[in-house]
Scaffold this motif. Structure first.
Motif, PDB file in Angstrom:
ATOM      1  N   GLU A  44      15.340  22.053  30.214  1.00  0.00           N
ATOM      2  CA  GLU A  44      16.151  22.595  29.124  1.00  0.00           C
ATOM      3  C   GLU A  44      15.367  22.522  27.820  1.00  0.00           C
ATOM      4  N   ALA A  45      15.301  23.627  27.095  1.00  0.00           N
ATOM      5  CA  ALA A  45      14.403  23.703  25.948  1.00  0.00           C
ATOM      6  C   ALA A  45      15.026  23.273  24.620  1.00  0.00           C
ATOM      7  N   ILE A  46      16.319  23.345  24.500  1.00  0.00           N
ATOM      8  CA  ILE A  46      16.943  23.085  23.199  1.00  0.00           C
ATOM      9  C   ILE A  46      17.498  21.669  23.129  1.00  0.00           C
ATOM     10  N   PRO A  47      17.119  20.903  22.100  1.00  0.00           N
ATOM     11  CA  PRO A  47      17.662  19.556  21.950  1.00  0.00           C
ATOM     12  C   PRO A  47      19.086  19.605  21.397  1.00  0.00           C
ATOM     13  N   LYS A  48      20.000  19.953  22.287  1.00  0.00           N
ATOM     14  CA  LYS A  48      21.382  20.192  21.849  1.00  0.00           C
ATOM     15  C   LYS A  48      22.047  18.957  21.272  1.00  0.00           C
ATOM     16  N   LYS A  49      21.808  17.831  21.946  1.00  0.00           N
ATOM     17  CA  LYS A  49      22.455  16.597  21.471  1.00  0.00           C
ATOM     18  C   LYS A  49      21.989  16.249  20.065  1.00  0.00           C
ATOM     19  N   PHE A  50      20.702  16.474  19.809  1.00  0.00           N
ATOM     20  CA  PHE A  50      20.162  16.158  18.492  1.00  0.00           C
ATOM     21  C   PHE A  50      20.762  17.064  17.414  1.00  0.00           C
ATOM     22  N   LEU A  51      20.841  18.336  17.701  1.00  0.00           N
ATOM     23  CA  LEU A  51      21.430  19.268  16.738  1.00  0.00           C
ATOM     24  C   LEU A  51      22.895  18.898  16.467  1.00  0.00           C
ATOM     25  N   LYS A  52      23.587  18.519  17.545  1.00  0.00           N
ATOM     26  CA  LYS A  52      24.985  18.083  17.398  1.00  0.00           C
ATOM     27  C   LYS A  52      25.066  16.801  16.564  1.00  0.00           C
ATOM     28  N   GLN A  53      24.128  15.894  16.819  1.00  0.00           N
ATOM     29  CA  GLN A  53      24.119  14.625  16.084  1.00  0.00           C
ATOM     30  C   GLN A  53      23.938  14.873  14.583  1.00  0.00           C
ATOM     31  N   ILE A  54      23.052  15.805  14.232  1.00  0.00           N
ATOM     32  CA  ILE A  54      22.858  16.149  12.815  1.00  0.00           C
ATOM     33  C   ILE A  54      24.155  16.678  12.221  1.00  0.00           C
ATOM     34  N   LYS A  55      24.792  17.559  12.976  1.00  0.00           N
ATOM     35  CA  LYS A  55      26.059  18.120  12.507  1.00  0.00           C
ATOM     36  C   LYS A  55      27.083  17.005  12.247  1.00  0.00           C
ATOM     37  N   ASP A  56      27.119  16.041  13.153  1.00  0.00           N
ATOM     38  CA  ASP A  56      28.048  14.919  12.989  1.00  0.00           C
ATOM     39  C   ASP A  56      27.725  14.106  11.736  1.00  0.00           C
ATOM     40  N   GLU A  57      26.420  13.894  11.507  1.00  0.00           N
ATOM     41  CA  GLU A  57      26.007  13.149  10.317  1.00  0.00           C
ATOM     42  C   GLU A  57      26.444  13.877   9.043  1.00  0.00           C
ATOM     43  N   ILE A  58      26.299  15.197   9.088  1.00  0.00           N
ATOM     44  CA  ILE A  58      26.722  16.003   7.930  1.00  0.00           C
ATOM     45  C   ILE A  58      28.233  15.882   7.735  1.00  0.00           C
ATOM     46  N   ASP A  59      28.971  16.039   8.835  1.00  0.00           N
ATOM     47  CA  ASP A  59      30.428  15.966   8.758  1.00  0.00           C
ATOM     48  C   ASP A  59      30.894  14.598   8.259  1.00  0.00           C
ATOM     49  N   ALA A  60      30.151  13.570   8.626  1.00  0.00           N
ATOM     50  CA  ALA A  60      30.511  12.216   8.202  1.00  0.00           C
ATOM     51  C   ALA A  60      30.070  11.940   6.767  1.00  0.00           C
ATOM     52  N   GLY A  61      29.398  12.930   6.164  1.00  0.00           N
ATOM     53  CA  GLY A  61      28.987  12.771   4.766  1.00  0.00           C
ATOM     54  C   GLY A  61      27.796  11.862   4.556  1.00  0.00           C
ATOM     55  N   ARG A  62      27.062  11.607   5.631  1.00  0.00           N
ATOM     56  CA  ARG A  62      25.897  10.729   5.466  1.00  0.00           C
ATOM     57  C   ARG A  62      24.634  11.500   5.103  1.00  0.00           C
ATOM     58  N   ILE A  63      24.552  12.745   5.539  1.00  0.00           N
ATOM     59  CA  ILE A  63      23.405  13.539   5.088  1.00  0.00           C
ATOM     60  C   ILE A  63      23.891  14.858   4.511  1.00  0.00           C
ATOM     61  N   GLU A  64      23.028  15.416   3.671  1.00  0.00           N
ATOM     62  CA  GLU A  64      23.332  16.631   2.917  1.00  0.00           C
ATOM     63  C   GLU A  64      23.611  17.813   3.854  1.00  0.00           C
ATOM     64  N   LYS A  65      24.537  18.667   3.458  1.00  0.00           N
ATOM     65  CA  LYS A  65      24.850  19.842   4.284  1.00  0.00           C
ATOM     66  C   LYS A  65      23.652  20.792   4.369  1.00  0.00           C
ATOM     67  N   GLN A  66      23.264  21.159   5.598  1.00  0.00           N
ATOM     68  CA  GLN A  66      22.144  22.074   5.791  1.00  0.00           C
ATOM     69  C   GLN A  66      22.077  22.511   7.253  1.00  0.00           C
ATOM     70  N   ASP A  67      21.280  23.549   7.498  1.00  0.00           N
ATOM     71  CA  ASP A  67      21.099  24.047   8.860  1.00  0.00           C
ATOM     72  C   ASP A  67      20.294  23.033   9.683  1.00  0.00           C
ATOM     73  N   PRO A  68      20.903  22.458  10.735  1.00  0.00           N
ATOM     74  CA  PRO A  68      20.217  21.443  11.539  1.00  0.00           C
ATOM     75  C   PRO A  68      18.880  21.921  12.106  1.00  0.00           C
ATOM     76  N   ARG A  69      18.777  23.203  12.354  1.00  0.00           N
ATOM     77  CA  ARG A  69      17.532  23.715  12.939  1.00  0.00           C
ATOM     78  C   ARG A  69      16.346  23.536  11.994  1.00  0.00           C
ATOM     79  N   HIS A  70      16.624  23.621  10.680  1.00  0.00           N
ATOM     80  CA  HIS A  70      15.527  23.418   9.729  1.00  0.00           C
ATOM     81  C   HIS A  70      15.017  21.988   9.773  1.00  0.00           C
ATOM     82  N   ILE A  71      15.916  21.049   9.982  1.00  0.00           N
ATOM     83  CA  ILE A  71      15.487  19.652  10.108  1.00  0.00           C
ATOM     84  C   ILE A  71      14.610  19.489  11.338  1.00  0.00           C
TER      85      ILE A  71
END
Lengths: 203, 203
Positions: free
Chosen positions: B125-152
């Motif tokens: 599987e080529a896409i790190p889905k869990k990681f992208l989801k984890q970034i989204k969760d961090e954003i939703d929890a207000g711990r990191i700035e809102k942005q496109d997870p793919r850029h990270i």
DNA sequence: GTCTATATAGGGATAGAC
DNA sequence: GTCTATCCCTATATAGAC
């Protein structure tokens, strides 16, 4: 001396640029350059003596178009934050027009470092001294966090250039069409300056 | 190791790995692989039918060693900030042991995208889905700035991998010996996690 | 399995006509 | 300046002895 005399030479260079970037030095066939230029194989040897000579012209041309442009932007007199903006905007813009250049240069340089050295020796200054000094000044003035200026330089280059070199892999991994990938890069042009500045700024 | 043993197949693969990474597919001569393996040229064709077959083995092996390792780290269950640390530490460590891999993979993939596709199709599987989801969760929890997870994701890869691909140019530009460059990379392993986290954290 | 010798093709380079 | 025809070396691949 009519203008037609230069037509072939130019056609050859244009064709060679396309083929060498597509296939690399060893992957390139003189026949393919000739086909691309719409002329005969023998004519390549009439204008340039050998495959190596044509390659030299293309390779040096590529270096000349890309390395000094970075240096120019980085060593300009713009204020720091403005310059970070200009760098990403201009350089990614340039790369969008020539997406295969990074891989081409990195691959050929890795396999033939001497070519690079002779270029640097005669052509231009390789280190963006003013930029490194400017970073040091920003640190001393307390506007950005204390750190090795060289890491900032390398990070800027990494963030701007890598996506072009790794395009096929990223495109597959992120599941993007060519057009979507281009849009992603264009977004990135706006995204990166703030990404970098937010890290550098002293709180 | 003597040619009389039947380590030959392994010796060939080791030799081929070295030579293909040094010269690329088209730059590689079967003779050089044979010399490197300390055996005869004909034996290459006895074990593998053709140059292409040997290359296939090396190329797929390289992909298998490097792409899944990124995915594994990124899709692990570690908390976000810890994971950023692990990523740079482990992956740059891995690259230090195999510095030519990035250029090799990027160049060959650019020139022969089909090889990549068949690899992805069957292998992993080529896409790190869990990681992208984890970034989204961090954003939703207000711990990191809102942005496109793919850029990270792309920034992490860029910062870690690019210096290896551009090594000769950076080394020349920064005027570093091999050893100094290695030290620079090791420093960078410690430098990058904080560089990235400082940018991502919500103030 | 491993070697030497050789077939075969491909590609860079040249000769020579026009 | 541009073409066709050809040279010649190099590199992959095979044949066949041991």
């Amino acid at each position: 001396m009519g203008p037609t005399e230069h037509h072939s030479e130019e056609a050859i260079l244009n064709a060679a640029q396309i083929v060498f970037l597509r296939r690399g030095f060893y992957g390139t066939r003189m026949q393919e350059i000739a086909d691309e230029a719409g002329i005969n194989k023998a004519l390549l040897h009439y204008y340039f003596r050998s495959k190596d000579k044509i390659f030299e012209a293309i390779f040096l041309g590529s270096l000349k178009n890309f390395l000094p442009q970075i240096l120019e932007i980085l060593d300009s007199d713009e204020p720091f934050e403005k310059k970070i903006n200009t760098f990403f905007s201009n350089y990614i813009g340039l790369l969008l027009k020539n997406p295969h250049i990074p891989n081409f240069i990195m691959h050929e340089v890795a396999h033939n470092p001497e070519r690079l050295q002779s270029f640097f020796k005669k052509s231009f200054e390789a280190i963006p001294k003013k930029f490194l000094k400017q970073i040091k000044d920003e640190i001393d003035a307390g506007r950005i966090e204390k750190q090795d200026p060289r890491h900032i330089l390398v990070s800027l280059l990494s963030l701007a250039i890598f996506p072009f070199a790794a395009k096929p892999i990223l495109q597959f991994g992120l599941n993007l069409t060519d057009e979507e990938f281009k849009q992603f890069i264009i977004e990135r042009k706006k995204y990166l300056p703030e990404f970098v500045m937010k890290s550098l700024r002293k709180k």
